[in-house]
Design a protein around this motif. Structure first.
Motif, PDB file in Angstrom:
ATOM      1  N   ARG A 116       0.827  -1.201   0.000  1.00  0.00           N
ATOM      2  CA  ARG A 116       0.000   0.000   0.000  1.00  0.00           C
ATOM      3  C   ARG A 116       0.867   1.260   0.000  1.00  0.00           C
ATOM      4  O   ARG A 116       0.533   2.252  -0.655  1.00  0.00           O
ATOM      5  N   SER A 216      -8.161  -6.063   6.592  1.00  0.00           N
ATOM      6  CA  SER A 216      -7.817  -6.718   5.332  1.00  0.00           C
ATOM      7  C   SER A 216      -8.994  -7.453   4.701  1.00  0.00           C
ATOM      8  O   SER A 216      -8.919  -7.859   3.546  1.00  0.00           O
ATOM      9  N   ASP A 220      -9.229  -2.641   3.182  1.00  0.00           N
ATOM     10  CA  ASP A 220      -8.062  -2.894   2.339  1.00  0.00           C
ATOM     11  C   ASP A 220      -8.478  -3.472   0.986  1.00  0.00           C
ATOM     12  O   ASP A 220      -7.881  -3.145  -0.049  1.00  0.00           O
TER      13      ASP A 220
END
Length: 293
Positions: A116, A216, A220
């Motif tokens: 990221r 996540s 994400d």
């Protein structure tokens, strides 16, 4: 038991956000390299690699937000442990230490943060190396059927706040020890004092570790999806080192990574998941080769 350290490195505590400071070990001199740890570890997973690289590089090894001796803010919203937020922490840390541009390497969870950071901050990340991970969006796509049992912890910690924290806090040592045992080919690579440090640090950080994993499965994925749909790619040279999980899980790792990078070097290695501890010479050599390109 005395907490192990990286010989010759000094500890820094750097504020990177409101109410959030990161603990980081810093050593060496030369062009900067930032190393991000995985689960269930701390910055000490880099102890051998960092000592090697410090001969000709400034090496920065932080504990990620929510891990080790870094601050662990409460999960007040999805963005608190988004990889975008944790990536911004890393860029701010490096800048506070005098480095606006650096080589970035990450393992496991740290590799997701590094991914990221490289996507969001190409002006700061000059080169990127990822150890034994797939980008979040591809990871969820690769896990299917009974083979997905290897990632049971991903599904457990993706659940709404409350249940996963209670389950893990009921028996934190066997939970975290399971991964150290199951994912290591060379048991001697993680000595008793380091293992004890990992287990104690993880047991003290259950809510923030779960929050990291929960992000996540939500925010994400959203961020990766936006980049995928826009055709965004990593702008810098990229190296990926992975075990050969493709045959077992039914995906082509090099192909998945190639969708994110036009400057990719992908290599399959023979050691276990904790490769920076099992084969530190190889990992240090790969990072050095990338950083010195």
């Amino acid at each position: 038991m005395t907490t192990p350290t990286i010989p010759g490195f000094t500890r820094h505590r750097v504020r990177v956000d409101d109410g959030v400071a990161l603990n980081a070990a810093v050593g060496g001199a030369g062009s900067p390299v930032v190393l991000l740890h995985g689960f269930p570890q701390t910055h000490l997973m880099w102890r051998h690699v960092a000592a090697d690289l410090a001969a000709d590089h400034t090496v920065i090894c932080p504990d990620l937000r929510g891990y080790g001796a870094s601050d662990k803010p409460a999960e007040s919203g999805a963005g608190v442990y988004a990889k975008r937020t944790m990536a911004r922490d890393v860029v701010r840390l490096a800048a506070a230490l005098g480095h606006d541009r650096f080589t970035l390497a990450g393992h496991d969870r740290g590799a997701l943060v590094a991914f990221r950071a490289a996507m969001d901050h190409p002006d700061a990340v000059s080169r990127a190396l990822f150890l034994d991970v797939l980008p979040t969006l591809d990871m969820w796509g690769a896990l299917r059927g009974v083979s997905a049992a290897v990632g049971f912890h991903l599904y457990l910690m993706a659940q709404a706040p409350g249940l996963p924290e209670k389950m893990i806090e009921a028996a934190p040592e066997p939970f975290f020890a399971h991964f150290l045992d199951a994912w290591t080919r060379d048991a001697d690579a993680i000595p008793a004092d380091v293992r004890a440090h990992y287990l104690a640090a993880s047991a003290a950080a259950v809510p923030s570790i779960v929050a990291d994993y929960r992000a996540s499965a939500g925010v994400d994925v959203e961020h990766d999806t936006v980049d995928r749909e826009a055709g965004n790619k990593l702008a810098m040279p990229v190296t990926v080192l992975q075990q050969d999980w493709g045959a077992a899980l039914g995906y082509h790792a090099r192909g998945l990574w190639s969708a994110w990078s036009d400057a990719l070097r992908h290599r399959t290695v023979s050691c276990g998941h904790f490769m920076a501890e099992e084969d530190p010479r190889l990992i240090a050599a790969e990072i050095r080769a990338l950083a010195d390109r």
